[in-house]
Write a protein that holds these residues in place. Structure first.
Motif, short mmCIF file in Angstrom:
data_model
loop_
_atom_site.label_atom_id
_atom_site.label_comp_id
_atom_site.label_asym_id
_atom_site.label_seq_id
_atom_site.Cartn_x
_atom_site.Cartn_y
_atom_site.Cartn_z
N PRO A 35 -7.35 -1.41 25.61
CA PRO A 35 -8.77 -1.28 25.30
C PRO A 35 -9.49 -1.68 26.43
N THR A 38 -10.62 -5.60 26.61
CA THR A 38 -9.26 -6.33 27.26
C THR A 38 -9.08 -5.96 28.83
N LYS A 85 -14.23 5.04 28.12
CA LYS A 85 -13.15 5.28 26.99
C LYS A 85 -13.89 6.37 26.37
N ALA A 192 -14.20 -8.66 23.51
CA ALA A 192 -12.94 -8.33 23.19
C ALA A 192 -12.52 -8.67 21.82
N GLU A 196 -12.67 -5.39 19.67
CA GLU A 196 -11.60 -4.61 19.53
C GLU A 196 -10.53 -5.39 18.71
N ALA A 200 -5.37 -5.40 18.38
CA ALA A 200 -5.51 -4.16 19.36
C ALA A 200 -5.20 -4.68 20.68
N GLY A 204 -2.46 -3.50 23.11
CA GLY A 204 -2.55 -2.59 24.47
C GLY A 204 -1.81 -3.23 25.44
#
Length: 299
Positions: A35, A38, A85, A192, A196, A200, A204
């Motif tokens: 992510p 991250t 992204k 994050a 996220e 997640a 990741g």
């Protein structure tokens, strides 16, 4: 090659801008597993560790380091990674990030009270025309309106970091970036976790393969440690007017690598936009030098 730049120094500068340009392809590859926030948190963690134990803290105020860390960490790279992204292609991202030059000039002049000169207005007009070309061709396959906005905000944050670093005075830039990372990591980690989520983030990291970890290291070791250290070394030995125009090649490497490695298309409108933005950057960087040469020739 600039006449005042020895071949070895020219090749070193070329290597730095090549790393900075192709870095956008590396970012995109890492985002296949990690992510974005991250990824940004890991990037600055590896910048900080272990060098913080070997490099002395620069003689600057903590608030200056904190401002730079937040602007470059959460602002520049946090927003850039989120945009990349799925909201903007690597080639266009490498191009639009160079608008930081104009944001830096604007912020510096606002703080100093200087007036924008005529050639700077012309350079800005060229760059804005290039951005408008991109905006008019925005779609899901190249850049979304959100992606365009996020990258321009990232460039603005980069400019704020530039002004902050300039206020710090002459320092070891590598040590400065490493210690400022102390303040990049916390906001990125909080963002994050909030945006996220821990599951997640863990997923990741577990899904990351050797190529992904290589991309994280490329960000910290190649882009930051090698890039900043060598660029600072070159600027300490040559006039800024000799070194800084080399940065015009960053989007050339970025768009070229994206086309070659990720098969990003280069339609006419994209080349036109790149030409306009690069022309604006070139006018801004080179016009004072050309004017000085003309004045010297007349004298």
């Amino acid at each position: 090659m600039p006449s005042s730049l020895p071949l070895r120094h020219f090749l070193l500068a070329l290597a730095v801008v090549a790393v900075w340009g192709t870095n956008f392809v590396v970012i995109r590859q890492a985002l296949n597993h990690l992510p974005p926030l991250t990824f940004a948190t890991l990037r600055f963690t590896f910048v900080l560790l272990p060098l913080v134990f070997f490099l002395k803290k620069p003689a600057v105020a903590w608030r200056n380091l904190a401002a730079y860390g937040v602007l470059i960490g959460a602002g520049q790279f946090g927003l850039l990674f989120v945009a990349m992204k799925g909201h903007i292609s690597p080639g266009l991202a490498s191009l639009l990030m160079q608008t930081q030059v104009f944001f830096t000039i604007g912020l510096a002049m606002r703080l100093s009270g200087e007036r924008v000169q005529l050639y700077q207005w012309g350079a800005l007009a060229l760059a804005v025309a290039g951005i408008l070309v991109i905006a008019l061709h925005a779609d899901a396959s190249t850049v979304t309106p959100l992606g365009l906005l996020l990258v321009l905000l990232a460039a603005l944050s980069w400019a704020g970091g530039n002004v902050t670093a300039r206020a710090a005075g002459p320092v070891n830039m590598l040590a400065y970036v490493v210690w400022a990372s102390l303040f990049s990591i916390p906001p990125l980690l909080v963002m994050a976790l909030l945006l996220e989520g821990w599951p997640a983030m863990v997923a990741g990291v577990r899904a990351a393969d050797l190529a992904t970890w290589g991309a994280v290291l490329w960000q910290s070791v190649g882009n930051t440690m090698f890039g900043f250290a060598c660029w600072g070394w070159l600027l300490a030995r040559h006039p800024a007017a000799t070194i800084t125009p080399m940065a015009l090649l960053v989007p050339v490497f970025g768009m070229g690598a994206s086309a070659l490695l990720l098969h990003e298309g280069l339609p006419g409108w994209k080349l036109l936009a790149a030409g306009l933005v690069l022309a604006g950057l070139a006018v801004n960087m080179l016009w004072p030098k050309i004017r000085a040469l003309r004045a010297a020739a007349v004298a």
